[in-house]
Design an enzyme around this catalytic site. Structure first.
Site, mmCIF file in Angstrom:
data_model
loop_
_atom_site.group_PDB
_atom_site.id
_atom_site.type_symbol
_atom_site.label_atom_id
_atom_site.label_comp_id
_atom_site.label_asym_id
_atom_site.label_seq_id
_atom_site.Cartn_x
_atom_site.Cartn_y
_atom_site.Cartn_z
ATOM 1 N N GLU A 53 -0.078 44.759 43.965
ATOM 2 C CA GLU A 53 0.967 44.617 44.990
ATOM 3 C C GLU A 53 2.387 45.435 44.826
ATOM 4 O OE1 GLU A 53 2.464 40.509 43.904
ATOM 5 O OE2 GLU A 53 0.183 39.885 43.895
ATOM 6 N N ASN A 92 -5.030 46.255 44.174
ATOM 7 C CA ASN A 92 -5.038 44.934 44.602
ATOM 8 C C ASN A 92 -3.778 44.315 45.307
ATOM 9 O OD1 ASN A 92 -6.537 42.174 44.391
ATOM 10 N ND2 ASN A 92 -4.856 41.893 42.902
ATOM 11 N N HIS A 97 -4.942 34.982 49.707
ATOM 12 C CA HIS A 97 -4.419 33.828 49.642
ATOM 13 C C HIS A 97 -4.129 33.388 51.065
ATOM 14 C CE1 HIS A 97 -3.938 33.927 45.378
ATOM 15 N NE2 HIS A 97 -3.476 35.106 45.194
ATOM 16 N N GLU A 147 -8.714 36.963 44.865
ATOM 17 C CA GLU A 147 -7.963 35.743 44.577
ATOM 18 C C GLU A 147 -7.958 34.796 45.779
ATOM 19 O OE1 GLU A 147 -3.945 36.883 43.349
ATOM 20 O OE2 GLU A 147 -4.444 38.863 42.358
ATOM 21 N N ASP A 194 -7.969 31.551 47.877
ATOM 22 C CA ASP A 194 -7.701 30.352 48.078
ATOM 23 C C ASP A 194 -7.266 30.176 49.500
ATOM 24 O OD1 ASP A 194 -5.062 30.501 45.789
ATOM 25 O OD2 ASP A 194 -4.976 31.038 47.841
HETATM 26 O O1 G3I Z 1 3.136 31.351 29.337
HETATM 27 C C1 G3I Z 1 4.313 30.839 29.501
HETATM 28 C C2 G3I Z 1 4.501 29.709 28.522
HETATM 29 O O2 G3I Z 1 4.631 30.243 27.125
HETATM 30 C C3 G3I Z 1 5.847 29.077 29.026
HETATM 31 O O3 G3I Z 1 6.046 27.934 28.216
HETATM 32 C C4 G3I Z 1 5.404 28.339 30.282
HETATM 33 C C5 G3I Z 1 6.787 27.673 30.978
HETATM 34 O O4 G3I Z 1 7.778 28.346 31.300
HETATM 35 O O5 G3I Z 1 5.512 29.483 31.335
HETATM 36 C C6 G3I Z 1 4.138 30.370 30.934
HETATM 37 O O6 G3I Z 1 4.192 31.615 31.813
HETATM 38 C C7 G3I Z 1 3.614 31.001 33.044
HETATM 39 C C8 G3I Z 1 2.127 31.867 33.398
HETATM 40 O O7 G3I Z 1 1.884 31.669 34.628
HETATM 41 C C9 G3I Z 1 1.297 31.491 32.373
HETATM 42 O O8 G3I Z 1 0.900 30.360 32.701
HETATM 43 C C10 G3I Z 1 4.611 31.478 34.050
HETATM 44 O O9 G3I Z 1 5.963 30.953 33.828
HETATM 45 C C11 G3I Z 1 4.228 31.424 35.582
HETATM 46 O O10 G3I Z 1 5.187 32.038 36.528
HETATM 47 C C12 G3I Z 1 2.935 32.138 35.417
HETATM 48 O O11 G3I Z 1 2.515 31.857 36.924
HETATM 49 C C13 G3I Z 1 1.497 32.883 37.409
HETATM 50 C C14 G3I Z 1 2.005 33.942 38.508
HETATM 51 O O12 G3I Z 1 0.632 34.549 38.837
HETATM 52 C C15 G3I Z 1 2.964 34.616 38.057
HETATM 53 O O13 G3I Z 1 3.455 35.520 38.954
HETATM 54 C C16 G3I Z 1 0.139 32.136 37.880
HETATM 55 O O14 G3I Z 1 -0.453 31.028 36.962
HETATM 56 C C17 G3I Z 1 -0.897 32.946 38.590
HETATM 57 O O15 G3I Z 1 -1.911 32.083 39.319
HETATM 58 C C18 G3I Z 1 -0.228 34.108 39.365
HETATM 59 O O16 G3I Z 1 -1.192 34.783 39.844
HETATM 60 C C19 G3I Z 1 -0.833 35.931 41.037
HETATM 61 C C20 G3I Z 1 -1.707 36.950 40.623
HETATM 62 O O17 G3I Z 1 -1.523 37.453 39.300
HETATM 63 C C21 G3I Z 1 -1.259 38.284 41.588
HETATM 64 N N1 G3I Z 1 -1.431 37.616 42.803
HETATM 65 C C22 G3I Z 1 -0.709 36.661 43.314
HETATM 66 C C23 G3I Z 1 -1.078 35.338 42.358
HETATM 67 C C24 G3I Z 1 -0.287 34.061 42.697
HETATM 68 O O18 G3I Z 1 1.172 34.273 42.469
#
Ligand code: G3I
Length: 407
Positions: free
Chosen positions: A151, A194, A230, A258, A260
């Site tokens: 991105e 990507n 997406h 990715e 969906d």
């Molecule tokens: O690991 C922490 C955990 O320790 C904490 O307790 C919890 C609650 O705050 O947060 C956890 O981190 C989360 C992480 O996912 C792991 O689960 C983050 O808050 C959360 O923001 C993060 O979201 C991910 C997101 O990227 C981050 O921007 C999504 O799961 C993931 O599906 C999403 O994937 C991205 C791709 O990497 C790039 N393209 C877009 C796609 C969707 O946003």
């Protein structure tokens, strides 16, 4: 029971796959030369998630970590690395003959301490190189496709997003990211950029096309573009196919990385698969999660191939049917292209992670050297580097990059 039926039941299973047997997504994909994958997490593929793991390993032949191989989880503090999440997902992939994507080296998000570290160009280049050397070095022979950059283009198109990497290093940071990645990954995997919102033909995808064209012309070792996909119901597959085609004309692989589709119908899913099948350079079709219950879009979404109870939606069979009707000529062209230009015929289903020397351009002879254009691939000391095309691993190690006068 009639004795002949009884005998048939004894013999049939030993005659190989019966044509009427229900093919899986991975089997149908393998015939077409396309990896069919899911984003997953170490907690999904370990422990007592038997139902999830049964579906994942039977229907798919590619996995990618949804979060665990990003900058922050893999380098939680400067110079301290953690690979356990990626290792567990890799162990699952290896045990089930699946290929793996590496997501991602550089992103403006989830980059932890580096996001707020206000270093100079030289220091940020050194931080970039150390991260890529460490994570790339650890997973070097385990990853088939790397998201080196994630991105990096601004949403309206018109060039790079003002990320902390771009503001602190400059507009050539993508060049260095790919050269540093190539120096550590060599011929073991393909190097991608990507992004989202650039699947079809629009200002952003035009900007990405222009960047890819510049990098290829400067002989920067980029192999592919990841279209995140997406998307939503009613997607425009025609434009997506045209975008994939023009990237193929640059010699680039395209992976749908990715996927969906919000409220997507089976027609939407087969239209998207069709845009991949039409283009020999489209090599992977990866959904961002296995089932609706764990989607980043929230468990209430209707956006993946399996519902919240791990039941397959009709889209699964629709995709299997679409893959089964793939043009065999395009499939053969794709397998050669995906294996790196036809120099090596690899058993696609269990594709080796090692990439042949030709750099993935159909029919190209192995480039003797990636020569670096002006302003590109500057290392931490400000020198440009020429790197050699990858050789088959196991052949004598590559000579050290020869520094050429800085720009
Ligand atoms: O690991 C922490 C955990 O320790 C904490 O307790 C919890 C609650 O705050 O947060 C956890 O981190 C989360 C992480 O996912 C792991 O689960 C983050 O808050 C959360 O923001 C993060 O979201 C991910 C997101 O990227 C981050 O921007 C999504 O799961 C993931 O599906 C999403 O994937 C991205 C791709 O990497 C790039 N393209 C877009 C796609 C969707 O946003």
């Amino acid at each position: 029971m009639n004795r002949y039926i009884f005998i048939a039941f004894l013999i049939l299973p030993h005659l190989g796959p019966q044509p009427w047997a229900q093919a899986t997504l991975a089997e149908a994909g393998s015939k077409a030369g396309i990896h069919i994958g899911i984003a997953t997490n170490s907690f999904n593929v370990t422990g007592n998630n038997a139902a999830y793991q049964t579906v994942a390993k039977s229907q798919f032949d590619m996995v990618v970590c949804e979060n665990e191989m990003k900058f922050q989880p893999s380098e939680p503090s400067r110079g301290k690395f953690s690979y356990q999440g990626g290792d567990k997902v890799y162990d699952f992939a290896k045990a089930n003959g699946m290929a793996m994507r590496g997501h991602n080296f550089l992103w403006h998000s989830q980059s932890g301490w580096a996001q707020t570290y206000n270093g100079s160009r030289t220091e940020m280049l050194s931080i970039m190189k150390t991260h890529i050397d460490s994570v790339g070095g650890h997973f070097k022979t385990k990853i088939l496709e790397w998201d080196v950059l994630n991105e990096i283009t601004s949403d309206g198109g018109g060039g790079l997003r003002n990320s902390f990497w771009q503001t602190r290093i400059g507009d050539d940071y993508p060049d260095s990211a790919f050269v540093y990645s190539h120096q550590v990954i060599g011929g073991n995997g393909f190097l991608y950029y990507n992004d989202y919102g650039a699947e079809g033909l629009n200002a952003k995808s035009n900007s990405i096309y222009a960047l890819a064209k510049r990098l290829k012309a400067a002989k920067i070792p980029i192999d592919g573009i990841g279209l995140q996909c997406h998307l939503s119901k009613g997607l425009n597959a025609k434009d997506i196919s045209a975008n994939i085609k023009r990237l193929g004309e640059l010699g680039l692989r395209v992976s749908m990385t990715e996927i969906d589709i919000k409220n997507g119908t089976s027609q939407d899913w087969t239209n998207l698969m069709g845009a991949c099948l039409e283009n020999f350079n489209c090599v992977s079709f990866v959904t961002w999660g296995l089932d609706d219950a764990i989607s980043w879009l929230g468990s209430g979404c209707d956006c993946l191939l399996y519902d919240g109870q791990l039941k397959p939606k009709p889209h699964v069979q629709a995709l299997i049917d679409a893959l089964a009707k793939a043009d065999p000529a395009v499939a053969e062209q794709r397998k050669k292209f995906a294996a790196g230009g036809g120099t090596i015929s690899i058993a696609f289903r269990r594709q080796a992670a090692n990439r042949p020397p030709s750099g993935g351009i159909l029919g190209a002879s192995p480039a003797p050297e990636f020569s670096i254009g002006p302003g590109a691939a500057i290392d931490a000391l400000g020198r440009a580097h020429a790197v050699r095309a990858p050789l088959w691993p196991g052949i004598s190690p590559l000579p050290a990059p020869t520094a050429v006068p800085g720009n």
